[in-house]
Design a protein around this motif. Structure first.
Motif, PDB file in Angstrom:
ATOM      1  N   ARG A  86       0.992  -1.077   0.051  1.00  0.00           N
ATOM      2  CA  ARG A  86       0.017  -0.141   0.007  1.00  0.00           C
ATOM      3  C   ARG A  86       0.844   1.162   0.026  1.00  0.00           C
ATOM      4  O   ARG A  86       1.458   1.523   0.955  1.00  0.00           O
ATOM      5  CB  ARG A  86      -0.901  -0.068   1.149  1.00  0.00           C
ATOM      6  CG  ARG A  86      -1.943   1.268   1.255  1.00  0.00           C
ATOM      7  CD  ARG A  86      -2.915   1.240   0.131  1.00  0.00           C
ATOM      8  NE  ARG A  86      -3.959   2.408   0.401  1.00  0.00           N
ATOM      9  CZ  ARG A  86      -4.113   3.499  -0.378  1.00  0.00           C
ATOM     10  NH1 ARG A  86      -2.995   3.470  -1.390  1.00  0.00           N
ATOM     11  NH2 ARG A  86      -4.973   4.079  -0.028  1.00  0.00           N
ATOM     12  N   LEU A  87       1.057   1.826  -1.262  1.00  0.00           N
ATOM     13  CA  LEU A  87       1.752   2.916  -1.290  1.00  0.00           C
ATOM     14  C   LEU A  87       1.557   4.191  -0.965  1.00  0.00           C
ATOM     15  O   LEU A  87       0.414   4.698  -1.411  1.00  0.00           O
ATOM     16  CB  LEU A  87       2.489   2.925  -2.622  1.00  0.00           C
ATOM     17  CG  LEU A  87       3.856   2.213  -3.190  1.00  0.00           C
ATOM     18  CD1 LEU A  87       4.050   2.193  -4.696  1.00  0.00           C
ATOM     19  CD2 LEU A  87       4.929   2.365  -2.482  1.00  0.00           C
ATOM     20  N   HIS A  88       1.968   4.990   0.040  1.00  0.00           N
ATOM     21  CA  HIS A  88       1.485   6.202   0.536  1.00  0.00           C
ATOM     22  C   HIS A  88       2.748   7.357   0.051  1.00  0.00           C
ATOM     23  O   HIS A  88       4.091   6.871   0.386  1.00  0.00           O
ATOM     24  CB  HIS A  88       1.094   6.184   1.941  1.00  0.00           C
ATOM     25  CG  HIS A  88      -0.217   5.802   2.052  1.00  0.00           C
ATOM     26  ND1 HIS A  88      -1.191   6.468   2.189  1.00  0.00           N
ATOM     27  CD2 HIS A  88      -0.467   4.664   2.284  1.00  0.00           C
ATOM     28  CE1 HIS A  88      -2.399   5.725   2.283  1.00  0.00           C
ATOM     29  NE2 HIS A  88      -1.923   4.618   2.540  1.00  0.00           N
ATOM     30  N   SER A  89       2.428   8.632  -0.327  1.00  0.00           N
ATOM     31  CA  SER A  89       3.338   9.337  -0.474  1.00  0.00           C
ATOM     32  C   SER A  89       3.961   9.936   0.874  1.00  0.00           C
ATOM     33  O   SER A  89       3.219   9.785   1.906  1.00  0.00           O
ATOM     34  CB  SER A  89       2.914  10.831  -1.188  1.00  0.00           C
ATOM     35  OG  SER A  89       1.779  11.288  -0.560  1.00  0.00           O
ATOM     36  N   GLY A  90       5.249  10.371   0.952  1.00  0.00           N
ATOM     37  CA  GLY A  90       5.931  10.911   1.979  1.00  0.00           C
ATOM     38  C   GLY A  90       6.122   9.359   3.238  1.00  0.00           C
ATOM     39  O   GLY A  90       6.569   8.709   2.671  1.00  0.00           O
ATOM     40  N   ASP A  91       5.915   9.944   4.295  1.00  0.00           N
ATOM     41  CA  ASP A  91       5.881   8.764   5.483  1.00  0.00           C
ATOM     42  C   ASP A  91       4.423   8.649   5.955  1.00  0.00           C
ATOM     43  O   ASP A  91       3.522   9.452   6.212  1.00  0.00           O
ATOM     44  CB  ASP A  91       6.874   9.366   6.520  1.00  0.00           C
ATOM     45  CG  ASP A  91       6.975   8.316   7.655  1.00  0.00           C
ATOM     46  OD1 ASP A  91       7.923   7.206   7.484  1.00  0.00           O
ATOM     47  OD2 ASP A  91       6.120   8.354   8.598  1.00  0.00           O
ATOM     48  N   PRO A  92       4.125   7.262   6.142  1.00  0.00           N
ATOM     49  CA  PRO A  92       2.810   7.047   6.849  1.00  0.00           C
ATOM     50  C   PRO A  92       2.631   7.626   8.174  1.00  0.00           C
ATOM     51  O   PRO A  92       1.275   7.530   8.548  1.00  0.00           O
ATOM     52  CB  PRO A  92       2.945   5.377   6.700  1.00  0.00           C
ATOM     53  CG  PRO A  92       4.052   4.999   5.962  1.00  0.00           C
ATOM     54  CD  PRO A  92       5.036   5.965   5.833  1.00  0.00           C
ATOM     55  N   ALA A  93       3.461   8.034   8.976  1.00  0.00           N
ATOM     56  CA  ALA A  93       3.278   8.386  10.191  1.00  0.00           C
ATOM     57  C   ALA A  93       2.580   9.745  10.246  1.00  0.00           C
ATOM     58  O   ALA A  93       1.851  10.054  11.377  1.00  0.00           O
ATOM     59  CB  ALA A  93       4.588   8.541  10.990  1.00  0.00           C
ATOM     60  N   VAL A  94       2.427  10.611   9.239  1.00  0.00           N
ATOM     61  CA  VAL A  94       1.745  11.779   9.427  1.00  0.00           C
ATOM     62  C   VAL A  94       0.920  12.086   8.157  1.00  0.00           C
ATOM     63  O   VAL A  94       1.566  11.960   6.989  1.00  0.00           O
ATOM     64  CB  VAL A  94       2.716  13.019   9.342  1.00  0.00           C
ATOM     65  CG1 VAL A  94       3.376  13.075  11.070  1.00  0.00           C
ATOM     66  CG2 VAL A  94       3.932  13.046   8.359  1.00  0.00           C
ATOM     67  N   PHE A  95      -0.059  12.675   8.230  1.00  0.00           N
ATOM     68  CA  PHE A  95      -1.289  12.972   7.192  1.00  0.00           C
ATOM     69  C   PHE A  95      -1.203  12.013   6.095  1.00  0.00           C
ATOM     70  O   PHE A  95      -1.163  12.432   4.982  1.00  0.00           O
ATOM     71  CB  PHE A  95      -0.694  14.355   6.875  1.00  0.00           C
ATOM     72  CG  PHE A  95      -0.754  15.629   7.721  1.00  0.00           C
ATOM     73  CD1 PHE A  95      -1.769  15.984   8.452  1.00  0.00           C
ATOM     74  CD2 PHE A  95       0.521  16.048   7.919  1.00  0.00           C
ATOM     75  CE1 PHE A  95      -1.481  16.579   9.492  1.00  0.00           C
ATOM     76  CE2 PHE A  95       0.737  17.055   8.921  1.00  0.00           C
ATOM     77  CZ  PHE A  95      -0.344  17.424   9.795  1.00  0.00           C
ATOM     78  N   SER A  96      -1.587  10.726   6.364  1.00  0.00           N
ATOM     79  CA  SER A  96      -1.697   9.817   5.308  1.00  0.00           C
ATOM     80  C   SER A  96      -2.793   9.140   5.255  1.00  0.00           C
ATOM     81  O   SER A  96      -2.870   8.249   4.338  1.00  0.00           O
ATOM     82  CB  SER A  96      -0.363   8.720   5.758  1.00  0.00           C
ATOM     83  OG  SER A  96      -0.601   8.155   6.902  1.00  0.00           O
ATOM     84  N   ALA A  97      -3.648   9.311   6.160  1.00  0.00           N
ATOM     85  CA  ALA A  97      -4.945   8.634   6.281  1.00  0.00           C
ATOM     86  C   ALA A  97      -4.794   6.978   6.396  1.00  0.00           C
ATOM     87  O   ALA A  97      -5.434   6.210   5.995  1.00  0.00           O
ATOM     88  CB  ALA A  97      -5.898   8.764   5.001  1.00  0.00           C
ATOM     89  N   VAL A  98      -3.699   6.477   7.035  1.00  0.00           N
ATOM     90  CA  VAL A  98      -3.369   5.261   7.210  1.00  0.00           C
ATOM     91  C   VAL A  98      -4.084   4.694   8.541  1.00  0.00           C
ATOM     92  O   VAL A  98      -4.498   3.444   8.384  1.00  0.00           O
ATOM     93  CB  VAL A  98      -1.721   4.974   7.518  1.00  0.00           C
ATOM     94  CG1 VAL A  98      -1.538   3.589   8.243  1.00  0.00           C
ATOM     95  CG2 VAL A  98      -1.091   4.944   6.377  1.00  0.00           C
ATOM     96  N   ALA A  99      -4.110   5.555   9.577  1.00  0.00           N
ATOM     97  CA  ALA A  99      -4.969   5.074  10.752  1.00  0.00           C
ATOM     98  C   ALA A  99      -6.132   4.365  10.243  1.00  0.00           C
ATOM     99  O   ALA A  99      -6.814   3.497  11.347  1.00  0.00           O
ATOM    100  CB  ALA A  99      -5.084   6.223  11.687  1.00  0.00           C
ATOM    101  N   GLU A 100      -6.910   5.041   9.528  1.00  0.00           N
ATOM    102  CA  GLU A 100      -8.366   4.441   9.387  1.00  0.00           C
ATOM    103  C   GLU A 100      -8.317   3.279   8.723  1.00  0.00           C
ATOM    104  O   GLU A 100      -9.177   2.306   8.700  1.00  0.00           O
ATOM    105  CB  GLU A 100      -9.263   5.473   8.685  1.00  0.00           C
ATOM    106  CG  GLU A 100      -8.593   5.994   7.458  1.00  0.00           C
ATOM    107  CD  GLU A 100      -8.998   7.403   6.695  1.00  0.00           C
ATOM    108  OE1 GLU A 100      -9.474   7.275   5.678  1.00  0.00           O
ATOM    109  OE2 GLU A 100      -8.834   8.110   7.602  1.00  0.00           O
ATOM    110  N   GLN A 101      -7.293   3.149   7.817  1.00  0.00           N
ATOM    111  CA  GLN A 101      -7.355   1.869   7.236  1.00  0.00           C
ATOM    112  C   GLN A 101      -6.753   0.616   7.901  1.00  0.00           C
ATOM    113  O   GLN A 101      -7.195  -0.570   7.965  1.00  0.00           O
ATOM    114  CB  GLN A 101      -6.188   1.974   5.882  1.00  0.00           C
ATOM    115  CG  GLN A 101      -6.648   2.785   4.936  1.00  0.00           C
ATOM    116  CD  GLN A 101      -5.655   3.364   3.815  1.00  0.00           C
ATOM    117  OE1 GLN A 101      -5.153   2.276   3.107  1.00  0.00           O
ATOM    118  NE2 GLN A 101      -5.076   4.311   3.729  1.00  0.00           N
ATOM    119  N   MET A 102      -5.751   0.971   8.901  1.00  0.00           N
ATOM    120  CA  MET A 102      -5.308   0.081   9.922  1.00  0.00           C
ATOM    121  C   MET A 102      -6.524  -0.487  10.835  1.00  0.00           C
ATOM    122  O   MET A 102      -6.710  -1.583  11.225  1.00  0.00           O
ATOM    123  CB  MET A 102      -4.022   0.745  10.952  1.00  0.00           C
ATOM    124  CG  MET A 102      -2.886   0.916  10.083  1.00  0.00           C
ATOM    125  SD  MET A 102      -1.851   1.898  11.234  1.00  0.00           S
ATOM    126  CE  MET A 102      -0.304   1.691  10.374  1.00  0.00           C
TER     127      MET A 102
END
Length: 256
Positions: A78-94
């Motif tokens: 799951r490729l996200h720009s930058g780093d997943p730690a900030v402003f990535s909307a990863v938390a809701e996917q997790m």
């Protein structure tokens, strides 16, 4: 089967980490944010990998892709720009993966603010000038900011502020920070950091908004405000001071 959230970096294809590239190369499915992730990175995927551009998908559709891959036993990049730690909307996917019992891992990447600092040629933390960096954004059409995290409140710290997703509203940023930082405070905007079309604007709170509007910058940019951006007269750090007590253990020689 595992879903790997991979930080693709700020834009340049060669700024993905070795771990990220190696993980990408072994995943049978790749979900990527097509509007932000460089397409050159997709060449790292296996030739027969399923490639899914998530730019037009909502969260339920993305979750359905995870579920289908899980049922097929296929690893997902799951490729996200930058780093997943900030402003990535990863938390809701997790959160969705936790509920479904689907395992995942995070592979960090180079964040946009780090690429912007590199473009400026500046260290963001300078001894006796500034030792705090605040990463934030402003609330406009997106999710509201929590209480106490508005610019007026954060600005009272006079720390180095890095604002994502705010270039379109640069006038508002300046208006809210001027009372705390003053018109002479250094400010910079870096758009498309690390990419061939990278644009760097340097100035102060008095003129940075005009520069941004003249250049037509409205997205894919970070705004930085703080004294460390132009610090020249500052004390050397204690790290390399001759007065620092050092415990030195000689390295073993190759034939030791």
């Amino acid at each position: 089967m595992t879903v790997y959230f991979i930080g693709a970096g700020p834009g340049a294809a060669d700024l993905i980490t070795l771990r990220g590239a190696r993980t990408l190369a072994r995943c049978q499915v790749c979900l990527y944010a097509g509007s932000l992730v460089p397409r050159e990175l997709l060449a790292e995927c296996p030739p027969d990998a399923r490639l899914v551009d998530t730019a037009g998908l909502h969260l339920d559709q993305i979750t359905a892709e995870f579920t289908a891959a899980h049922e097929a036993g296929h690893d997902v990049a799951r490729l996200h720009s930058g780093d997943p730690a900030v402003f990535s909307a990863v938390a809701e996917q997790m959160r969705r993966l936790d509920a479904a019992g689907i395992p995942y891992e995070v592979v960090p990447g180079v964040p946009a603010f780090a690429a912007a600092a590199a473009a400026l040629g500046r260290e963001l933390t300078v001894p006796t000038v500034g030792q705090t960096v605040i990463l934030t954004r402003i609330a406009q059409q997106a999710t509201p900011m929590p209480d106490g995290e508005d610019l007026a409140t954060l600005g009272r710290s006079r720390a180095l502020l890095v604002l994502h997703l705010a270039a379109r509203y640069v006038d508002r940023v300046v208006d809210e920070l001027l009372p705390h930082y003053g018109p002479d405070c250094p400010a910079a905007v870096v758009a498309m950091a690390s990419r061939p079309d990278e644009l760097v604007l340097r100035g102060t709170l008095a003129d940075i908004a005009d520069q941004v509007k003249t250049a037509g910058v409205v997205r894919t940019a970070v705004i930085m405000v703080g004294r460390t951006l132009a610090a020249e007269q500052f004390r050397d750090s204690h790290l390399y001071s001759a007065e620092r007590t050092r415990s030195h253990t000689p390295c073993a020689t190759p034939d030791a």
